[in-house]
Design a protein around this motif. Structure first.
Motif, short mmCIF file in Angstrom:
data_model
loop_
_atom_site.label_atom_id
_atom_site.label_comp_id
_atom_site.label_asym_id
_atom_site.label_seq_id
_atom_site.Cartn_x
_atom_site.Cartn_y
_atom_site.Cartn_z
N ASP A 77 79.22 54.06 68.91
CA ASP A 77 78.31 54.89 69.70
C ASP A 77 78.21 56.30 69.14
O ASP A 77 77.14 56.90 69.09
N ILE A 78 79.34 56.83 68.70
CA ILE A 78 79.36 58.17 68.12
C ILE A 78 78.63 58.17 66.79
O ILE A 78 77.83 59.07 66.51
N ASP A 103 89.19 61.55 72.21
CA ASP A 103 88.31 60.62 72.89
C ASP A 103 86.86 60.90 72.49
O ASP A 103 86.54 61.96 71.97
N GLY A 104 86.02 59.93 72.73
CA GLY A 104 84.62 60.04 72.34
C GLY A 104 83.84 61.06 73.13
O GLY A 104 82.99 61.77 72.59
N ALA A 105 84.11 61.17 74.44
CA ALA A 105 83.34 62.08 75.28
C ALA A 105 83.48 63.53 74.84
O ALA A 105 82.50 64.28 74.77
N SER A 106 84.71 63.95 74.54
CA SER A 106 84.89 65.35 74.12
C SER A 106 84.28 65.59 72.75
O SER A 106 83.72 66.67 72.50
N LEU A 123 81.59 64.01 71.56
CA LEU A 123 80.14 64.07 71.80
C LEU A 123 79.74 65.41 72.41
O LEU A 123 78.69 65.97 72.06
N ALA A 124 80.57 65.93 73.32
CA ALA A 124 80.26 67.24 73.91
C ALA A 124 80.23 68.31 72.83
O ALA A 124 79.36 69.18 72.82
N ASP A 149 87.52 55.64 75.57
CA ASP A 149 86.39 55.74 76.50
C ASP A 149 85.07 55.20 75.97
O ASP A 149 84.13 55.02 76.73
N MET A 150 84.99 54.95 74.68
CA MET A 150 83.76 54.40 74.10
C MET A 150 84.05 53.91 72.70
O MET A 150 85.11 54.19 72.14
N LYS A 153 77.03 67.84 70.76
CA LYS A 153 75.85 68.30 71.49
C LYS A 153 75.79 69.83 71.53
O LYS A 153 74.71 70.40 71.50
#
Length: 145
Positions: free
Chosen positions: A74-75, A38-41, A43-44, A69-70, A47
């Motif tokens: 965006d990524i 997924d995108g959130a993990s 991106l984490a 999720d995205m 970061k």
């Protein structure tokens, strides 16, 4: 001595993720593959490494655009707008073959856009060819990027 390039694979379809990794291995690529579904993990992770010296974490990104999720867009925007991560090659590997989406990805800075073949065998062959490509491309030295 620089650390080998880590392949960051952002792919929500576990079958596709296994096929991608298996076939880049068959092409002789031995680099670490760091999978995210997924995108959130993803991106984490980005970061976390963006604050470290870029030469400690050279990456190449395999990016699916259709995440749960995205959008992969965006990524891609995040990576190409980040001072340290912008030099990381991004290979978009997705089922989307819309010309506007393809142009948008190139405009944002993706390095290669590949549409996943629907047929399993064609997909496997395309990924082996991608593995051969990955094995010979050169990643920019972030200190000179």
């Amino acid at each position: 001595m620089n650390k080998p390039v880590t392949i960051v694979m952002i792919e929500d379809d576990q079958g596709h993720a296994r096929l991608i990794e298996r076939n880049i291995r068959r092409a002789g690529v031995t680099n670490e593959v760091m999978p995210f579904s997924d995108g959130a993990s993803a991106l984490a992770y980005f970061k976390k490494i963006e604050s470290e010296p870029a030469e400690l974490n050279p990456i190449l990104v395999l990016l699916d655009l259709n995440l749960p999720d995205m959008s992969g867009i965006d990524i891609l925007e995040f990576l190409k707008n980040d001072g340290h991560l912008r030099v990381a090659p991004v290979i978009v590997l997705t089922t989307t073959d819309d010309q506007l989406e393809i142009q948008r990805c190139y405009d944002l800075g993706c390095n290669v856009y590949i549409t996943k073949p629907v047929d399993y065998e064609q997909f496997a062959v395309a990924i082996r060819q991608l593995g051969l490509f990955i094995s010979v491309i050169k990643i920019p030295d972030p200190l000179n990027g």
